[in-house]
Design an enzyme around this catalytic site. Structure first.
Site, short mmCIF file in Angstrom:
data_model
loop_
_atom_site.label_atom_id
_atom_site.label_comp_id
_atom_site.label_asym_id
_atom_site.label_seq_id
_atom_site.Cartn_x
_atom_site.Cartn_y
_atom_site.Cartn_z
N ASP A 286 0.87 -1.17 0.00
CA ASP A 286 0.00 0.00 0.00
C ASP A 286 0.92 1.23 0.00
OD1 ASP A 286 -2.14 1.69 0.03
OD2 ASP A 286 -3.20 0.66 1.66
C1 NOJ Z 1 -4.00 3.92 0.20
C2 NOJ Z 1 -5.18 3.02 0.35
O1 NOJ Z 1 -5.10 2.32 1.58
C3 NOJ Z 1 -5.36 2.02 -0.77
O2 NOJ Z 1 -6.60 1.41 -0.62
C4 NOJ Z 1 -5.22 2.67 -2.10
O3 NOJ Z 1 -5.40 1.74 -3.13
C5 NOJ Z 1 -3.87 3.34 -2.18
N1 NOJ Z 1 -3.76 4.36 -1.15
C6 NOJ Z 1 -3.61 3.98 -3.54
O4 NOJ Z 1 -4.36 5.10 -3.71
#
Ligand code: NOJ
Length: 762
Positions: A286
């Site tokens: 993430d």
């Molecule tokens: C953080 C989030 O937790 C995740 O769900 C997302 O896909 C990513 N950022 C990318 O934007």
């Protein structure tokens, strides 16, 4: 007989030809990637593992963007948060024309519940219980995203969540592992259609692996800690379902699991995911997931990046921990060349499967972008799906459906809130094109009825709280006048009406990432408004916007009709009008429990019995597992949702009550539409394993069927149950079923069921 054996031969031939062609494809891919990797330097291999955000690339100027230098040097494997064919084509050009090996880039985005045609937020969508509709929403999202240059989505989010304080409960499918697994499969199928070589399919990414929804206290990114038995039975199956459905990628979660952040957790990322489940795609972190492990406290950046790679992570989102430290770690013997090669190979394989080596511009067809995005046909489907996701909580005296006549007062901060209709995670949407409630209602009634509007209140009394809840261009245009003045204006409008529709609740960004709440009621000023509206003595319909279960005990007691509309997407206002006026009969059923108050959390239907359960029919008894001040019951149970018609359930009929081994049990029930309107009902099957080597939940969802019944019509619904449905992970994590007594239950929600007991021996 002859015919059957001939058909069998044809079947075997087809299967073996298919298997052979798959093997040939894999061999071809391996030959291609082997040759490519032979040419790659270590830096270029590490570069493939790097996924920066796109920043602000201006169309036509990609080659002079900050990121272009890195792409030219082969230090980028993909980009995310960039859209439009023109921009993506420009950036891809830098990769395939200026970098040494011309390796194309992946383009990812958070296409979570639609692209420009927005569907309900996932929690809302999951209340639809129609897997074809859910798959179709993902299919449309993939078609639109791929027409705009995108080949990879960070969806589906399948984190089981039992704590409505957690803001991201809105992004998942609720509390149930069976329903969640079915939805995970449907979404992956919708995005990928089992064939990534097409130009209108995109690679899915199941997230957040794992247990992100079990954050302590509902505080985002927080610690999770649970037994492996619970993980395997109650939290991991939806991720596995996505893997079984062929998901191309997995995103590691931010949280720790058993004291080791998921991003560095080898047990999770390699032992379970790859070895046990056979996952063949790649794992991405993430956002800055690697860097955050420094704050988690498991090492400096070099150390945590090495740990992530060794755990089985292939791609590093944003933080550049891999890019800046892996070479050094290799030189110091902290990681191996084979580990870097394995990660690089998986990224290249994804690009190969997407057909990017054949045509890096495969998703860059301007003609598609012009004709396939936000089409009337897509919007029509989104409207239908949204309407069927709304959940009717209460309809005393049949206030609903409303007549298209007389004067309707539409009041509340969510009534004219175009930017908020799509809900959280709607990065590609053009908010100005969403249909607000006021627009939806006005279009629906035309000249037949009068719609009067007043805001009635702001979102919250506290302006700073409202600001935090209305980010990313989703303003509610705060009214600077004193609260009393705003309220008086609304009461004047209400007093001229025959019926009041109160559009209240949360703003879109009151749920989603980093949007946890401790008080999950309707915010203060809105509740005052609701009380004042009820005092007018006019019938009041509460149209409730929310991204989480709210505490609505007072509202349930005092408001005659409550329709929960979540955030319905770009067509929300039209879909709300469809249901309010009865053009669509509501059929949504909750995928998560609504508690009576916050103190009951976590509250979920498939809990354990304990050694001191409450006797049936009582809400308190001393020395039992309960509270002094409130019963253990939810306000609205899992699976609950009313209709404008009534469904009556007959007796539960079983083919047998004593079964052995691999026999199949048929459980049937006749459901009658005993009201006066056609409608849809989701018939739910639950099973209670009464005695086990480990304790078992009081009931578990094991099947459901959404059926359509004309007024007066009856249908018999049959579920086929086999020992497969009785299996669970025991104390030793062995997945099997145990002989004994089981309760088979069927009903219209998890509380109101018909029950028959069976014995199943081995
Ligand atoms: C953080 C989030 O937790 C995740 O769900 C997302 O896909 C990513 N950022 C990318 O934007």
């Amino acid at each position: 007989m002859k015919l059957i054996s001939r058909l069998l031969v044809v079947f075997i031939l087809v299967v073996s030809v298919d298997a052979r062609s798959q093997t040939t494809n894999t061999t071809k891919m391996n030959i291609f990637i082997d040759a490519l990797m032979k040419k790659m330097t270590l830096e270029e291999k590490i570069g493939q593992l790097n996924l920066p955000g796109a920043g602000d690339i201006v169309t036509g100027q990609a080659s002079s963007s900050d990121i272009a230098k890195k792409i030219t040097e082969g230090k980028v494997g993909g980009l995310f948060n960039i859209k439009s064919v023109a921009k993506i084509k420009d950036v891809q050009k830098v990769a395939v024309e200026k970098s040494r090996l011309k390796i194309p880039l992946l383009f990812g985005m958070d296409v979570i519940h639609g692209y420009q045609t927005m569907f309900p937020i996932p929690l809302g969508l999951s209340c639809n219980w129609d897997m074809q509709a859910i798959e179709q929403s993902a299919r449309i999202a993939a078609t639109e995203a791929s027409a705009d240059g995108i080949c990879w989505t960070f969806s589906p989010m399948v984190d089981i969540a039992r704590d409505p304080r957690w803001g991201r409960i809105s992004e998942g499918n609720g509390e149930d592992v069976y329903l969640g697994s079915q939805i995970a499969k449907a979404m992956v199928k919708g995005y990928q259609e089992g064939d990534l070589s097409k130009n209108n399919t995109i690679m899915a990414c199941v997230k957040h692996y794992a247990l992100y929804g079990a954050a302590e206290g509902g505080r985002d990114y927080n610690t999770t800690d649970m037994s492996r038995v619970r993980m395997f039975n109650e939290y991991l199956p939806p991720y596995k379902a996505a893997v079984d459905a062929g998901v191309g990628s997995v995103m590691a979660s931010f949280n720790e699991v058993d004291g080791v952040p998921a991003t560095a957790n080898k047990w999770l990322q390699t032992d379970v995911l790859r070895k046990q489940w056979g996952f063949k795609g790649f794992v991405v972190t993430d956002y800055t997931g690697i860097n955050e492990m420094v704050a988690h406290g498991i090492g400096d950046l070099q150390m945590v990046a090495a740990r992530a790679l060794m755990a089985g992570i292939d791609m590093d989102m944003v933080g550049e921990g891999f890019l800046t430290t892996l070479k050094k770690s290799l030189q110091e013997g902290k990681v191996t060349a084979a580990q870097i090669d394995a990660a690089c190979r998986r990224i290249l394989e994804a690009k190969y499967k997407l057909g990017l080596f054949d045509d890096p511009y495969k998703y860059c067809d301007e003609k598609r972008a012009a004709t396939e995005i936000f089409t009337d046909a897509n919007r029509k489907i989104a409207r239908k799906i949204a309407a069927e996701s709304f959940v009717l909580f209460k309809n005393q005296g049949n206030v609903l459906p409303l007549k298209k006549s007389g004067t309707i007062a539409l009041i509340g901060p969510l009534a004219d809130a175009t930017e908020n209709m799509t809900g959280t995670w709607s990065v590609a949407a053009d908010f100005s094109k969403s249909v607000s409630v006021i627009r939806g209602l006005k279009e629906a009634v035309g000249n037949e009825a009068k719609i009067l509007y007043a805001k009635g209140s702001n979102l919250t009394a506290d302006a700073a709280y409202e600001e935090r809840s209305t980010m990313f261009g989703k303003s509610l245009h705060r009214d600077a006048r004193p609260a009393t003045e705003i309220l008086q204006e609304a009461l004047a409008v209400a007093n001229q009406s025959d019926v009041i529709v109160a559009a209240l609740g949360e703003a879109a960004e009151m749920t989603g990432e980093s949007s946890s709440r401790t008080d999950i009621g309707i915010p203060d000023v809105q509740k005052d408004l609701l009380k004042a509206l009820l005092k007018t003595g006019k019938p009041v319909v509460l149209v409730l916007f929310t991204g989480r279960p709210l505490t609505l005990t007072w509202e349930n007691e005092n408001v005659p009709a409550i329709l929960n509309v979540w955030f319905g997407g770009s067509e929300a206002g039209s879909a709300i009008a469809d249901v309010l006026f009865g053009d669509v009969n509501p059929s949504g059923k909750l995928s998560t429990t609504f508690p009576q108050n916050v103190g009951q959390i976590p509250l979920y239907y498939n809990h354990k019995n304990t050694g001191r359960p409450l006797p049936e029919g009582q809400w308190f008894q001393k020395f039992r597992s309960n509270y002094l001040d409130v019963s253990n019951d939810p306000l609205y149970p899992f699976g609950y949702g009313l209709s404008y018609t009534n469904f009556t359930y007959g007796d539960l009929q079983l083919s047998n009550t004593s079964l052995k081994g691999n026999q199949t049990l048929s459980a049937s029930i006749t459901v009658t539409n005993s009201g006066t309107r056609d409608g849809k009902e989701t018939v739910q099957l639950y099973i209670h394993d009464m005695v086990g080597s480990s304790t078992r939940p009081v009931k578990e969802l094991k099947g459901f069927q959404k059926i359509e019944l004309k007024a007066g019509e009856a249908k018999t619904v049959t579920f086929k149950i086999t020992p497969e449905d009785l299996k669970f992970y025991n104390y030793d994590l062995k997945y099997d079923w145990e002989a004994g007594d089981f309760e088979i239950m069927i009903g219209g929600n998890s509380r109101d069921v018909k029950t028959v007991r069976v014995n199943w021996s081995k």
